[in-house]
Design a protein around this motif. Structure first.
Motif, PDB file in Angstrom:
ATOM      1  N   ALA A  71      48.610  25.069 -41.299  1.00 13.69           N
ATOM      2  CA  ALA A  71      47.230  25.541 -41.220  1.00 13.69           C
ATOM      3  C   ALA A  71      47.114  26.537 -40.057  1.00 13.69           C
ATOM      4  O   ALA A  71      48.032  26.653 -39.240  1.00 13.69           O
ATOM      5  CB  ALA A  71      46.274  24.370 -41.017  1.00 13.69           C
ATOM      6  N   ARG A  72      46.014  27.232 -40.029  1.00 13.62           N
ATOM      7  CA  ARG A  72      45.774  28.158 -38.923  1.00 13.62           C
ATOM      8  C   ARG A  72      44.279  28.247 -38.648  1.00 13.62           C
ATOM      9  O   ARG A  72      43.452  28.064 -39.553  1.00 13.62           O
ATOM     10  CB  ARG A  72      46.343  29.538 -39.228  1.00 13.62           C
ATOM     11  N   ASP A  73      43.957  28.568 -37.409  1.00 12.87           N
ATOM     12  CA  ASP A  73      42.582  28.802 -36.999  1.00 12.87           C
ATOM     13  C   ASP A  73      42.567  30.166 -36.321  1.00 12.87           C
ATOM     14  O   ASP A  73      42.978  30.291 -35.159  1.00 12.87           O
ATOM     15  CB  ASP A  73      42.109  27.706 -36.046  1.00 12.87           C
ATOM     16  N   ALA A  75      40.178  31.905 -35.264  1.00 10.01           N
ATOM     17  CA  ALA A  75      39.247  31.991 -34.133  1.00 10.01           C
ATOM     18  C   ALA A  75      39.882  31.471 -32.850  1.00 10.01           C
ATOM     19  O   ALA A  75      39.500  31.873 -31.752  1.00 10.01           O
ATOM     20  CB  ALA A  75      37.980  31.214 -34.444  1.00 10.01           C
ATOM     21  N   LYS A  76      40.844  30.573 -32.997  1.00 10.99           N
ATOM     22  CA  LYS A  76      41.515  29.986 -31.831  1.00 10.99           C
ATOM     23  C   LYS A  76      42.913  30.547 -31.609  1.00 10.99           C
ATOM     24  O   LYS A  76      43.623  30.107 -30.704  1.00 10.99           O
ATOM     25  CB  LYS A  76      41.588  28.467 -31.985  1.00 10.99           C
ATOM     26  N   ASN A  77      43.325  31.501 -32.464  1.00 10.59           N
ATOM     27  CA  ASN A  77      44.682  32.064 -32.342  1.00 10.59           C
ATOM     28  C   ASN A  77      45.746  30.972 -32.312  1.00 10.59           C
ATOM     29  O   ASN A  77      46.694  31.012 -31.514  1.00 10.59           O
ATOM     30  CB  ASN A  77      44.805  32.938 -31.091  1.00 10.59           C
ATOM     31  N   THR A  78      45.597  30.010 -33.205  1.00 10.11           N
ATOM     32  CA  THR A  78      46.493  28.856 -33.199  1.00 10.11           C
ATOM     33  C   THR A  78      46.916  28.505 -34.625  1.00 10.11           C
ATOM     34  O   THR A  78      46.089  28.522 -35.542  1.00 10.11           O
ATOM     35  CB  THR A  78      45.825  27.644 -32.546  1.00 10.11           C
ATOM     36  N   ALA A  79      48.188  28.200 -34.769  1.00  8.41           N
ATOM     37  CA  ALA A  79      48.724  27.696 -36.022  1.00  8.41           C
ATOM     38  C   ALA A  79      49.133  26.236 -35.829  1.00  8.41           C
ATOM     39  O   ALA A  79      49.432  25.811 -34.696  1.00  8.41           O
ATOM     40  CB  ALA A  79      49.919  28.531 -36.459  1.00  8.41           C
ATOM     41  N   TYR A  80      49.151  25.502 -36.933  1.00 16.35           N
ATOM     42  CA  TYR A  80      49.432  24.076 -36.861  1.00 16.35           C
ATOM     43  C   TYR A  80      50.454  23.693 -37.934  1.00 16.35           C
ATOM     44  O   TYR A  80      50.564  24.343 -38.977  1.00 16.35           O
ATOM     45  CB  TYR A  80      48.159  23.258 -37.085  1.00 16.35           C
ATOM     46  N   LEU A  81      51.149  22.614 -37.669  1.00 15.10           N
ATOM     47  CA  LEU A  81      51.999  22.000 -38.677  1.00 15.10           C
ATOM     48  C   LEU A  81      51.779  20.496 -38.601  1.00 15.10           C
ATOM     49  O   LEU A  81      52.207  19.855 -37.634  1.00 15.10           O
ATOM     50  CB  LEU A  81      53.472  22.344 -38.448  1.00 15.10           C
ATOM     51  N   GLN A  82      51.079  19.977 -39.595  1.00 19.51           N
ATOM     52  CA  GLN A  82      50.862  18.537 -39.689  1.00 19.51           C
ATOM     53  C   GLN A  82      52.038  17.939 -40.438  1.00 19.51           C
ATOM     54  O   GLN A  82      52.321  18.340 -41.567  1.00 19.51           O
ATOM     55  CB  GLN A  82      49.555  18.238 -40.426  1.00 19.51           C
ATOM     56  N   MET A  83      52.709  16.990 -39.812  1.00 19.66           N
ATOM     57  CA  MET A  83      53.914  16.391 -40.393  1.00 19.66           C
ATOM     58  C   MET A  83      53.669  14.902 -40.594  1.00 19.66           C
ATOM     59  O   MET A  83      53.465  14.172 -39.616  1.00 19.66           O
ATOM     60  CB  MET A  83      55.109  16.621 -39.473  1.00 19.66           C
TER      61      MET A  83
END
Length: 122
Positions: A71-73, A75-83
């Motif tokens: 996922a990515r946001d 607005a927050k300049n952040t990417a995520y990886l939910q594992m």
């Protein structure tokens, strides 16, 4: 100065979950595809997932499909990886990367983080 800083790694038991974050600065985050790759000891770096710049499309390695979510946001300049449902074979250093094109190949990514260790115990 371009920076990609991963966080969220750690030690978890098999079946557990972790969420990795990748905070980005120094370039236009929303114009870049974000990818996650991993490298286990003695193995080559391998593709895990990518998400398009708008977040409307993603792709996963077969080995993580159904367990990991990228996922990515913007607005927050952040990417995520939910594992989720982690397995011992997921143990590796996980890297986030940014590039101009949707690709499973690391050579298409221009910017890389320093990596975060994920260790899954059996």
């Amino acid at each position: 100065q371009v920076q990609l800083v991963e966080s969220g790694g750690g030690l978890v038991q098999a079946g557990g979950s972790l969420r990795l974050s990748c905070a980005v600065s120094g370039f236009t985050f929303s114009s870049n595809v974000m990818g996650w790759f991993r490298q286990a000891p003695g193995k080559e770096r391998e593709f895990v997932a990518f998400i398009t710049w708008g977040g409307d499309n993603s792709d996963y390695a077969d080995s993580v499909k159904g367990r990991f979510t990228i996922a990515r946001d913007n607005a927050k300049n952040t990417a995520y990886l939910q594992m989720n449902n982690l397995k011992p074979e997921d143990t590796a250093v996980y890297y986030c990367a940014a590039g101009p094109a949707n690709s499973r190949y690391s050579s298409f990514y221009n910017y890389w983080g320093q990596g975060t260790q994920v260790t899954v115990s059996s």
